[in-house]
Design a protein around this motif. Structure first.
Motif, mmCIF file in Angstrom:
data_model
loop_
_atom_site.group_PDB
_atom_site.id
_atom_site.type_symbol
_atom_site.label_atom_id
_atom_site.label_comp_id
_atom_site.label_asym_id
_atom_site.label_seq_id
_atom_site.Cartn_x
_atom_site.Cartn_y
_atom_site.Cartn_z
ATOM 1 N N TYR A 60 10.260 39.945 -3.039
ATOM 2 C CA TYR A 60 10.728 41.075 -3.830
ATOM 3 C C TYR A 60 11.238 42.188 -2.919
ATOM 4 O O TYR A 60 10.789 42.338 -1.775
ATOM 5 N N LYS A 61 12.153 42.969 -3.443
ATOM 6 C CA LYS A 61 12.655 44.125 -2.706
ATOM 7 C C LYS A 61 11.686 45.274 -2.916
ATOM 8 O O LYS A 61 11.571 45.818 -4.023
ATOM 9 N N GLU A 62 10.952 45.632 -1.866
ATOM 10 C CA GLU A 62 9.929 46.666 -1.959
ATOM 11 C C GLU A 62 10.269 47.838 -1.044
ATOM 12 O O GLU A 62 10.884 47.650 0.010
ATOM 13 N N PRO A 63 9.871 49.058 -1.411
ATOM 14 C CA PRO A 63 10.170 50.229 -0.582
ATOM 15 C C PRO A 63 9.296 50.278 0.666
ATOM 16 O O PRO A 63 8.230 49.657 0.735
ATOM 17 N N ALA B 126 5.663 48.365 1.914
ATOM 18 C CA ALA B 126 5.934 47.077 2.543
ATOM 19 C C ALA B 126 6.683 47.225 3.859
ATOM 20 O O ALA B 126 7.494 48.144 4.032
ATOM 21 N N PHE B 127 6.399 46.312 4.775
ATOM 22 C CA PHE B 127 7.153 46.237 6.020
ATOM 23 C C PHE B 127 8.618 45.929 5.699
ATOM 24 O O PHE B 127 8.909 45.071 4.871
ATOM 25 N N GLN B 128 9.519 46.614 6.390
ATOM 26 C CA GLN B 128 10.943 46.383 6.198
ATOM 27 C C GLN B 128 11.539 45.521 7.308
ATOM 28 O O GLN B 128 12.623 44.966 7.155
ATOM 29 N N ASP B 129 10.796 45.392 8.409
ATOM 30 C CA ASP B 129 11.265 44.631 9.557
ATOM 31 C C ASP B 129 10.744 43.198 9.485
ATOM 32 O O ASP B 129 9.537 42.977 9.337
#
Length: 305
Positions: free
Chosen positions: A188-191, A195-198
């Motif tokens: 899922y696309k989480e902020p 959530a980790f973005q890397d």
């Protein structure tokens, strides 16, 4: 660019004309390589073939975010029938369910009743049911439902996603339940607040979660196509003397087929996650929208043999 791509696939997911065309012509464009069938009956021979090849399976009836109590009850009834069919056909197969398809967004009481109905049948027939994890906003509610059910049903498992900051703490809290957990990266696309973005951080956290859960002595399903994660798990097991019957690898149906078979030949349990149902189009488009990197991954997975 990522926001534009996301909005584009969300638009496609809600296009009724494309949905109708997808249901009519989808298998001609390779969707049958990713979905077991439109009904469980269609999926049965596919599952049997995988079993004959040394692979076990978990099935997921596509569809989520039910907002009608009647529909949630219908979905529970379908799940009960599928569990019975698994037993009748003597399939090496589990079931994965999304709580939003069983009434999570309607009421806790409803989703618990529906889950108990399915689990009663599954427990009587010796079949395991695993609860899929959805978006972060439903994470705590999903874990709370699991804890309540796990006190009564030993045949229920849970999914934990490594891209969420909270997952390490969640594993600590779940440890006393001796849980069967599938560890995945998350789609899922989480902020960035939750959530980790890397990608490297997500991968690193997945390895840490695998290590923690396995060393805690709990049965662990490693849901990954990443050979680095798979090799990490194999080495961890060798280093600590963890037998192959204490963990398994899980991969999507139609993805990395050769790797699945190679691992099975090495004596590891490999479980194929197989979705089925009429709602594949919206499901797949939403997954691409949630994480556009999945576009290249899916294409690579289909053709990586």
């Amino acid at each position: 660019m990522q926001a534009i791509t996301k909005n584009f696939f969300l638009f496609l997911s809600n296009n009724k004309t494309l949905d109708r065309l997808a249901k009519q012509y989808g298998t001609r464009f390779g969707v049958d390589k990713l979905v077991g069938g439109e009904t469980f009956s269609q999926a049965v021979p596919v599952i049997r073939q995988l079993n004959d090849e040394g692979l076990v399976v978990t099935v997921d009836h596509l569809g989520e975010f039910v907002d009608s109590e009647e529909e949630a009850k219908e979905r529970a009834g379908e799940a009960v029938e599928t569990v019975q069919a698994m037993f009748d056909h003597n399939l090496a197969c589990e079931m994965s369910v999304k709580l939003t398809s069983l009434g999570l967004d309607i009421s806790r009481e409803l989703v618990i009743r529906n889950m108990e109905r399915i689990l009663d049948k599954a427990q009587a027939l010796g079949i395991t049911l695993q609860i899929d994890m959805e978006d972060s906003g439903r994470c705590q509610a999903t874990i709370d439902v699991f804890k309540e059910l796990r006190a009564k049903y030993p045949n229920v498992g849970l999914v934990i996603q490594s891209y969420l900051y909270r997952s390490d703490r969640d594993l600590d809290e779940l440890d006393k339940y001796d849980p069967y957990v599938r560890l995945v990266k998350g789609a899922y696309k989480e902020p960035g607040t939750v959530a980790f973005q890397d990608k490297d951080m997500v991968d690193k956290n997945l390895k840490q979660l695998v290590k923690k859960h396995m060393l805690n002595g709990n049965y662990t399903a490693v849901g990954s196509h990443d050979e680095e994660v798979i090799n990490f798990t194999k080495e961890l097991a060798r280093e600590h003397g963890i037998s192959k019957d204490r963990f398994e690898f899980q991969m999507l149906y139609g993805m990395r087929n050769k790797l699945q078979h190679d691992l099975a030949k090495e004596g590891y349990t490999v479980r194929v996650y197989m979705p089925y149902g009429m709602e594949w189009y919206g499901y797949y488009m939403r997954r691409l929208a949630e994480r556009p990197a999945n576009i290249a991954f899916a294409v690579k997975g289909i053709f990586s043999r």
